[in-house]
Write a protein that holds these residues in place. Sequence first.
Motif, PDB file in Angstrom:
ATOM      1  N   SER A 205       0.839  -1.194   0.000  1.00  0.00           N
ATOM      2  CA  SER A 205       0.000   0.000   0.000  1.00  0.00           C
ATOM      3  C   SER A 205       0.876   1.247   0.000  1.00  0.00           C
ATOM      4  O   SER A 205       1.955   1.269   0.596  1.00  0.00           O
ATOM      5  CB  SER A 205      -0.910   0.025   1.235  1.00  0.00           C
ATOM      6  OG  SER A 205      -1.804  -1.055   1.224  1.00  0.00           O
ATOM      7  N   GLY A 274      -8.588   3.900  -0.372  1.00  0.00           N
ATOM      8  CA  GLY A 274      -7.832   3.715   0.862  1.00  0.00           C
ATOM      9  C   GLY A 274      -8.463   4.397   2.048  1.00  0.00           C
ATOM     10  O   GLY A 274      -9.662   4.722   2.046  1.00  0.00           O
ATOM     11  N   LEU A 291      -3.354   5.885   3.550  1.00  0.00           N
ATOM     12  CA  LEU A 291      -2.968   4.534   3.136  1.00  0.00           C
ATOM     13  C   LEU A 291      -3.850   4.165   1.947  1.00  0.00           C
ATOM     14  O   LEU A 291      -5.083   4.151   2.079  1.00  0.00           O
ATOM     15  CB  LEU A 291      -3.162   3.528   4.274  1.00  0.00           C
ATOM     16  CG  LEU A 291      -2.359   3.805   5.548  1.00  0.00           C
ATOM     17  CD1 LEU A 291      -3.240   4.501   6.570  1.00  0.00           C
ATOM     18  CD2 LEU A 291      -1.832   2.506   6.151  1.00  0.00           C
ATOM     19  N   GLU A 293      -4.282   2.254  -2.283  1.00  0.00           N
ATOM     20  CA  GLU A 293      -3.831   1.391  -3.370  1.00  0.00           C
ATOM     21  C   GLU A 293      -4.486   1.858  -4.658  1.00  0.00           C
ATOM     22  O   GLU A 293      -5.550   2.497  -4.636  1.00  0.00           O
ATOM     23  CB  GLU A 293      -4.186  -0.071  -3.103  1.00  0.00           C
ATOM     24  CG  GLU A 293      -3.384  -0.704  -1.978  1.00  0.00           C
ATOM     25  CD  GLU A 293      -3.581  -2.202  -1.909  1.00  0.00           C
ATOM     26  OE1 GLU A 293      -3.479  -2.860  -2.966  1.00  0.00           O
ATOM     27  OE2 GLU A 293      -3.850  -2.707  -0.813  1.00  0.00           O
TER      28      GLU A 293
END
Length: 639
Positions: A205, A274, A291, A293
């Motif tokens: 990530s 995220g 965080l 992706e």
Amino acid sequence: MIKIGVMGSLYFKYYVEDIQRAQTFEDVELVSYLTTDEMNYTAMAKKVETEHCQALVMGAGDYMRFSAYTKIPCYIVQPDLLDFLTLHNKIHDYEKMAVVFHHPEDMNFSILEASLNVRYQKFYYNDVVQLDELLRQLKQDGFTTIIGNNFCKTRAQQANFTSHYYYGQETITKAISNAIQVIRNLRQEELHNNEIHSILENNISGVISASGPMATINYINKTALNILRLQWEDLYQKPLSEFVAPELAKHVLNNSGVPLTEIQFNLCGVDVIGNIVPFELQDQKKSICLLFENTSRILKYETMIQQEVKRKSFSTHYTFHDIIGTSSVVKEGIARAKNFAQSKSTILINAETGAGKEVFAQSIHDYSPRKQYPFVAINCGSIPDALIESELFGYESGAFTGANAKGKRGLIELANHGTVFLDDIDSISLNFQAKLLRVIQEREIIHVGGSSTIPVDVRFIVATNRDLRKMVADGEFRNDLYYRLNVLRLHIPPLRERKEDIPALYEYYLQHFSTRIYKQIQPYFQQVFQPAFTHAYPGNIRELISVAERFVTLADTKRLTDKEYLKRQVTACLDIDEQYTQSGEHLNIPVYGNYNTDLQNAEQVVLEYYFKKHDGSMTSLAKQLGVSRATLYNKLRKL
């Protein structure tokens, strides 16, 4: 090599010299720093840092004065009860002895006071003026002996008190040992931080951290740079609000403390999914962490992950160790089941309701070479005929109204390489029996609405509480399916055929529901539970478990030594319906000499009796008879 500084009086210096001579600590260098009232703390801090001390050991007073000038970890030395115990023989009159502490020093003397039958009188001071005034007052009150730190001891001697120093060498040794542990812990924490940094840098990530009122970016991991196709200098020390949508930037800058989870947003022109998580650092600086992706990657693997998670969620909870009993019929049943577990053939379990069909099925799976693969249990009686085919075989997109647009894998397909347990196999319709026969024979399925076959490698275990041979004779069950199922036959005995196991079962479940109650009644267990040992248990182990739970729940914990009360409670918990045991209505049940036929006829007569007498819901009737609603409906449909 660890380097530790010990800061304090001459006593500390002498103690350190003795500790060094004794070589108490290996790979540790000790340095003494003498403190005085005129000490320049800034200069001392610079000297300590220049000499690369990794930790400092000092008294509470020195800590209050010096710790603000250094970032080196400081360990405070506290007086120890052992120090005062060592001084015990030197104190001749505890009524005239005072222990003087410099705030924030203090001690709890309750253990020593109880052990030595003495009383320690404690006094406190903040500065030299308070100390001198305290010593004058103590002199006036008749005190002759003072125990305190070096400064207090010196002032007390000047005031003509007998004085003692309350730090011993062993206390300093312990403090140094604790400081060594602090250093080692810090080293371990540094290693841990390095590990976290390594994990973040190699995480799948993307991670971006920002802090301060403008949410200035202060960390970006390699994955984030790869996803965004940017360089470190493109983001570092720049406001996060420059790279996200205005509405999201507003949330980031407000930093309300509420995390945003599983959201889709645009970051630096790239669509990502995220979490945005606010947090607070030790300096109370508000920060925020992203965080995320790449959306395309998540969508690519979403279906695969969901299917695999669902497939692995089918697992067992029971093994052969959970089957309680030492009777010969149980031992023989377990031995036979273990033998069956090693084969690939279909197993037919025949047992009454509540006897433990699924426990045996799960145990067989756990004992088999397929144990690492799914165990899928399906109660055929609980699934309507209209749905059972799509549930077991799965379906294609648009196969019927209301079907999932993406289709659905069936339970048999999800159990691939594992075990499929079909309970109440007698309840499936003749039409579906033909389709199930083909799956068991060919080991392949066809989705509802599909045309291609899908191979499956599963082991079938089926169970019933009815006589399938009788059903075949009556035209209610296909003979070809019966012979395909009846390869390895396992009979699980009802509880009435293994009465010697009943005490052990009660002991196990009583402890399971309340260890405390079981331990209290254990001396009378055999006597008070005697009525339960001879009960018929039409509901088998399931009924026994209910009785044990009912007893534990209803038992008066204040009367657990009253044997007569306990015995009455057991009888009440057995829930024997006096209406039928006392009135004893007689039913006309013909006997023809064929056991299975006579048993089937008897069941029909008894069921007709209950049905005619019962004017409530099917749910309560099923509960009264100890069977499932599906089983009851199937039985009534055949009348």
